[in-house]
Design a protein around this motif. Structure first.
Motif, PDB file in Angstrom:
ATOM      1  N   TYR A  38     -16.954  13.451  18.933  1.00 27.37           N
ATOM      2  CA  TYR A  38     -16.184  12.415  18.247  1.00 27.37           C
ATOM      3  C   TYR A  38     -17.035  11.148  18.113  1.00 27.37           C
ATOM      4  CZ  TYR A  38     -13.396   8.217  18.018  1.00 27.37           C
ATOM      5  OH  TYR A  38     -12.954   6.961  17.689  1.00 27.37           O
ATOM      6  N   ARG A  42     -17.786   9.093  14.848  1.00 26.57           N
ATOM      7  CA  ARG A  42     -17.314   7.705  14.771  1.00 26.57           C
ATOM      8  C   ARG A  42     -18.458   6.767  14.410  1.00 26.57           C
ATOM      9  NH1 ARG A  42     -17.756   3.299  17.126  1.00 26.57           N
ATOM     10  NH2 ARG A  42     -18.956   4.124  18.856  1.00 26.57           N
ATOM     11  N   THR A  53     -10.544   6.108  14.591  1.00 28.59           N
ATOM     12  CA  THR A  53     -10.051   6.184  15.961  1.00 28.59           C
ATOM     13  C   THR A  53     -10.004   7.636  16.405  1.00 28.59           C
ATOM     14  OG1 THR A  53      -7.730   6.405  15.315  1.00 28.59           O
ATOM     15  CG2 THR A  53      -8.595   4.140  15.611  1.00 28.59           C
ATOM     16  N   LYS A  54      -9.998   7.830  17.707  1.00 29.35           N
ATOM     17  CA  LYS A  54      -9.927   9.181  18.253  1.00 29.35           C
ATOM     18  C   LYS A  54      -8.624   9.867  17.821  1.00 29.35           C
ATOM     19  CE  LYS A  54     -12.022  10.579  22.109  1.00 29.35           C
ATOM     20  NZ  LYS A  54     -12.397  10.647  23.515  1.00 29.35           N
ATOM     21  N   THR A  55      -7.538   9.103  17.813  1.00 28.22           N
ATOM     22  CA  THR A  55      -6.247   9.654  17.386  1.00 28.22           C
ATOM     23  C   THR A  55      -6.313  10.117  15.937  1.00 28.22           C
ATOM     24  OG1 THR A  55      -5.075   8.225  18.936  1.00 28.22           O
ATOM     25  CG2 THR A  55      -3.789   9.131  17.107  1.00 28.22           C
ATOM     26  N   ARG A  56      -6.883   9.293  15.082  1.00 27.97           N
ATOM     27  CA  ARG A  56      -6.985   9.652  13.656  1.00 27.97           C
ATOM     28  C   ARG A  56      -7.844  10.894  13.481  1.00 27.97           C
ATOM     29  NH1 ARG A  56      -7.367   6.904   8.441  1.00 27.97           N
ATOM     30  NH2 ARG A  56      -6.693   8.561   7.049  1.00 27.97           N
ATOM     31  N   TRP A  57      -8.949  10.985  14.209  1.00 34.45           N
ATOM     32  CA  TRP A  57      -9.834  12.145  14.117  1.00 34.45           C
ATOM     33  C   TRP A  57      -9.086  13.418  14.537  1.00 34.45           C
ATOM     34  CZ3 TRP A  57     -13.411  14.348  11.718  1.00 34.45           C
ATOM     35  CH2 TRP A  57     -14.164  15.399  12.250  1.00 34.45           C
ATOM     36  N   HIS A  58      -8.348  13.349  15.626  1.00 33.01           N
ATOM     37  CA  HIS A  58      -7.607  14.531  16.079  1.00 33.01           C
ATOM     38  C   HIS A  58      -6.504  14.906  15.089  1.00 33.01           C
ATOM     39  CE1 HIS A  58      -9.714  15.291  19.763  1.00 33.01           C
ATOM     40  NE2 HIS A  58      -9.695  13.999  20.032  1.00 33.01           N
ATOM     41  N   ARG A  59      -5.892  13.917  14.475  1.00 32.70           N
ATOM     42  CA  ARG A  59      -4.878  14.209  13.450  1.00 32.70           C
ATOM     43  C   ARG A  59      -5.512  14.863  12.225  1.00 32.70           C
ATOM     44  NH1 ARG A  59      -1.116   8.787  13.796  1.00 32.70           N
ATOM     45  NH2 ARG A  59       0.060   9.473  15.611  1.00 32.70           N
ATOM     46  N   SER A  64      -2.339  17.083  10.584  1.00 31.69           N
ATOM     47  CA  SER A  64      -1.034  16.472  10.837  1.00 31.69           C
ATOM     48  C   SER A  64      -0.398  15.917   9.569  1.00 31.69           C
ATOM     49  CB  SER A  64      -1.170  15.321  11.844  1.00 31.69           C
ATOM     50  OG  SER A  64      -1.581  15.808  13.079  1.00 31.69           O
ATOM     51  N   ASP A  66       1.704  13.581   9.419  1.00 28.55           N
ATOM     52  CA  ASP A  66       1.872  12.130   9.481  1.00 28.55           C
ATOM     53  C   ASP A  66       0.566  11.364   9.231  1.00 28.55           C
ATOM     54  OD1 ASP A  66       0.697  12.918  11.859  1.00 28.55           O
ATOM     55  OD2 ASP A  66       1.844  11.531  13.098  1.00 28.55           O
ATOM     56  N   ASN A  67      -0.504  12.092   8.961  1.00 31.12           N
ATOM     57  CA  ASN A  67      -1.783  11.460   8.673  1.00 31.12           C
ATOM     58  C   ASN A  67      -1.843  11.127   7.180  1.00 31.12           C
ATOM     59  OD1 ASN A  67      -4.205  10.534   9.597  1.00 31.12           O
ATOM     60  ND2 ASN A  67      -5.245  12.503   9.477  1.00 31.12           N
TER      61      ASN A  67
END
Length: 148
Positions: A38, A42, A53-59, A64, A66-67
């Protein structure tokens, strides 16, 4: 009107993008001992003026719902992975030539590993039988092209 013979892909556009990103990560992992982390991604996007962000990357990787759909980010990711931006922006189309070549190389490497294993496992087998096994492995049907 769509072609009745054409299979329908039930995945959402975001799931298709996620699948393509995972494919790019798999190629890097198979080709090199170390795959991108990541942090690598990044930093690569940060160099292009994007914050990931890490959250956005995982989404993104999960596809997802919601992305939000973000074409500039997808273009930056395509640039980072050195593929045509349309590969991530379009739902279907050909796999980029470089990606296709990398997949074929990985496939050939895996076949050679299987051949080597078969030769060791079969031991002192008739050379014609060993050639037949090798030829059978090489004649396996090709994986269908991923038209994502």
């Amino acid at each position: 009107m769509g072609d009745d013979n054409e299979p329908v892909d039930p995945r959402t556009d975001k799931e298709v993008v996620a699948s393509k990103l995972r494919l790019l990560l798999d190629i890097v992992h198979e080709k090199d001992a170390d795959s991108f982390t990541y942090e690598d991604i990044r930093r690569g996007l940060e160099d292009q003026g994007f914050t990931l962000t890490k959250t956005r990357w995982h989404r993104l990787l999960a596809g997802s719902a919601d992305n939000r759909w973000d074409p500039p980010l997808l273009k930056a990711l395509a640039y980072f992975f050195d593929v045509d931006e349309n590969f991530l922006l379009q739902r279907s189309g050909p796999i980029p030539e470089r990606v296709e070549a990398e997949l074929r190389l990985i496939e050939a490497y895996r076949i050679s590993e299987v051949e080597h294993y078969a030769a060791r496992a079969l031991g002192e087998v008739n050379i014609d039988a060993l050639r037949a096994v090798t030829q059978a492995l090489r004649n396996l049907p090709r994986r269908p092209s991923q038209e994502n």
